[in-house]
Design a protein around this motif. Structure first.
Motif, PDB file in Angstrom:
ATOM      1  N   MET A   1       0.850  -1.183   0.000  1.00  0.00           N
ATOM      2  CA  MET A   1       0.000   0.000   0.000  1.00  0.00           C
ATOM      3  C   MET A   1       0.891   1.240   0.000  1.00  0.00           C
ATOM      4  O   MET A   1       2.038   1.172   0.414  1.00  0.00           O
TER       5      MET A   1
ATOM      6  N   ARG B   1      -3.637   4.577   3.631  1.00  0.00           N
ATOM      7  CA  ARG B   1      -4.333   3.851   2.568  1.00  0.00           C
ATOM      8  C   ARG B   1      -4.550   2.382   2.947  1.00  0.00           C
ATOM      9  O   ARG B   1      -5.547   1.775   2.569  1.00  0.00           O
TER      10      ARG B   1
ATOM     11  N   MET C   1      -8.226   0.881   3.089  1.00  0.00           N
ATOM     12  CA  MET C   1      -8.638  -0.269   2.272  1.00  0.00           C
ATOM     13  C   MET C   1      -9.401  -1.278   3.113  1.00  0.00           C
ATOM     14  O   MET C   1     -10.404  -1.847   2.676  1.00  0.00           O
TER      15      MET C   1
ATOM     16  N   SER D   1     -13.831  -1.268   3.160  1.00  0.00           N
ATOM     17  CA  SER D   1     -14.334  -2.500   2.539  1.00  0.00           C
ATOM     18  C   SER D   1     -15.382  -3.183   3.421  1.00  0.00           C
ATOM     19  O   SER D   1     -16.025  -4.139   2.989  1.00  0.00           O
TER      20      SER D   1
ATOM     21  N   PRO E   1     -12.917  -5.874  -1.514  1.00  0.00           N
ATOM     22  CA  PRO E   1     -12.220  -4.592  -1.352  1.00  0.00           C
ATOM     23  C   PRO E   1     -12.986  -3.443  -1.989  1.00  0.00           C
ATOM     24  O   PRO E   1     -13.672  -3.621  -2.997  1.00  0.00           O
TER      25      PRO E   1
ATOM     26  N   PHE F   1      -6.539  -7.051  -2.068  1.00  0.00           N
ATOM     27  CA  PHE F   1      -6.517  -5.669  -1.560  1.00  0.00           C
ATOM     28  C   PHE F   1      -5.403  -4.827  -2.193  1.00  0.00           C
ATOM     29  O   PHE F   1      -5.323  -3.638  -1.957  1.00  0.00           O
TER      30      PHE F   1
ATOM     31  N   GLU G   1      -3.124  -3.127  -5.404  1.00  0.00           N
ATOM     32  CA  GLU G   1      -3.426  -2.609  -6.737  1.00  0.00           C
ATOM     33  C   GLU G   1      -2.267  -2.945  -7.669  1.00  0.00           C
ATOM     34  O   GLU G   1      -1.174  -3.273  -7.224  1.00  0.00           O
TER      35      GLU G   1
END
Ligand SMILES: Cc1ncc(COP(=O)(O)O)c(C=O)c1O
Length: 311
Positions: free
Chosen positions: A1, A6, A10, A14, A156, A181, A183
């Motif tokens: 992350m 963040r 997350m 969620s 997520p 979770f 990216e």
């Protein structure tokens, strides 16, 4: 992350909150987390309920246990708050959460790297961490731990091609693990830096480091508290490397500037960082000195002498 914030977001965003759900938190909860609570409170009608402190200033675990009911959707607590030496009793909170079957989100931004943190011993469902504080890694990176069963149950808040496979024009299949979770894009350099920082901390020995941090911080508190006009405002049964204080007649920002002239780094903490606790304790801005294992006794003596010369 990309940060502790963040990572925490997350996990938090969620959770499918419904009107009437309750979030139990601590009096010393961090600004970023509490703003998210208020946002979700406004959007979905959840109630955010701070658990009172005990006589040491840490979250009262007995009160927490008595406040849990079937409306309780989440326990979210900061392990080491921003504005004081306090260490919240994470493992005791985890026991209560597990017995009640309530997810437990622990903000470990200021504890990982400083003290031993074992997610199994604590029993948290989710835990957020930064690289840039006691781990001393690069800025702009952190991580989220999420228990595998919880990860499988949660969708997520953001999904992309890393989190899921696109299997039909109108269908995706999420990864079965916690990587859902993550990216796709990230700062590879920062991640490598974080990995190196973690290896370095483990090599030094986190438990050994924490023992030294606590000893240094305890000496610093005693040295500062003995000075006329200086008030140490830390609380907690267990105290860590964060030492906070005020100096009569000298604004915290001036304390910071005048110490910096002597190459001593301290920071100031605005009361809004932990608004509930600051208001309850009548705290204004305070000075924060964060010691680590590598600080020397001589450095602490120099800090105490420099503060003495301010008054
Ligand atoms: C308790 C706590 N949680 C979370 C954060 C946010 O960390 P970051 O700015 O790295 O996202 C901070 C930063 O000061 C903090 O003190």
């Amino acid at each position: 992350m990309e940060s502790a914030t963040r990572a925490w977001d997350m996990a938090f965003y969620s959770i499918p909150f419904q009107p009437g759900d309750r979030i139990l938190t601590a009096m010393s909860e961090y600004i970023g987390n509490y703003i998210a609570f208020i946002e979700v409170m406004k959007k979905t009608g959840v109630a955010v309920v701070p658990v009172p402190d005990d006589e040491f200033g840490q979250l009262d675990v007995g009160a927490l246990a008595s406040m849990i009911d079937d409306r309780t959707k989440l326990i979210a607590v900061t392990h080491v708050p921003t504005n004081g030496g306090l260490v919240n009793p994470a493992a005791a909170i985890g026991r209560v959460a597990r017995e009640a079957g309530v997810p437990f989100l622990l903000d470990a931004c200021q504890s990982v790297g400083q003290m031993p943190v074992d997610v199994r011993e604590i029993g948290c469902t989710m835990l957020s961490v930064t690289s840039r504080k006691f781990l001393r890694g690069p800025r702009g990176v952190g991580f989220l731990y999420i228990d595998l069963d919880a990860a499988r149950e949660l969708e997520p808040v953001f999904l992309d091609g890393r989190a899921a496979d696109w299997v039909a024009p109108d269908r995706y299949e999420m990864r079965p693990d916690a990587r859902r979770f993550e990216e796709w894009e990230s700062s590879v350099a920062n991640r490598i830096g974080l990995g190196v920082a973690v290896d370095y901390a483990l090599e030094i020995g986190v438990a050994e480091g924490y023992a030294r941090i606590q000893a240094l911080a305890s000496d610093l508190r005693s040295g500062l508290a003995a000075l006329p006009g200086v008030t140490v405002v830390d609380q907690g049964r267990e105290r860590c490397g964060i030492v906070t204080f005020t100096v009569d007649g000298v604004a915290p920002s001036d304390v910071k500037l005048r110490l910096r002239e002597q190459r001593i780094n301290v920071n100031t903490i605005d009361p809004s960082n932990t608004l509930l606790d600051s208001e309850a304790r009548g705290l204004g801005e305070i000075v924060r000195s964060s010691v680590h294992y590598y600080n020397s006794e001589d450095e602490l003596t120099r800090l105490v002498e420099a503060v003495a010369a301010l008054t």
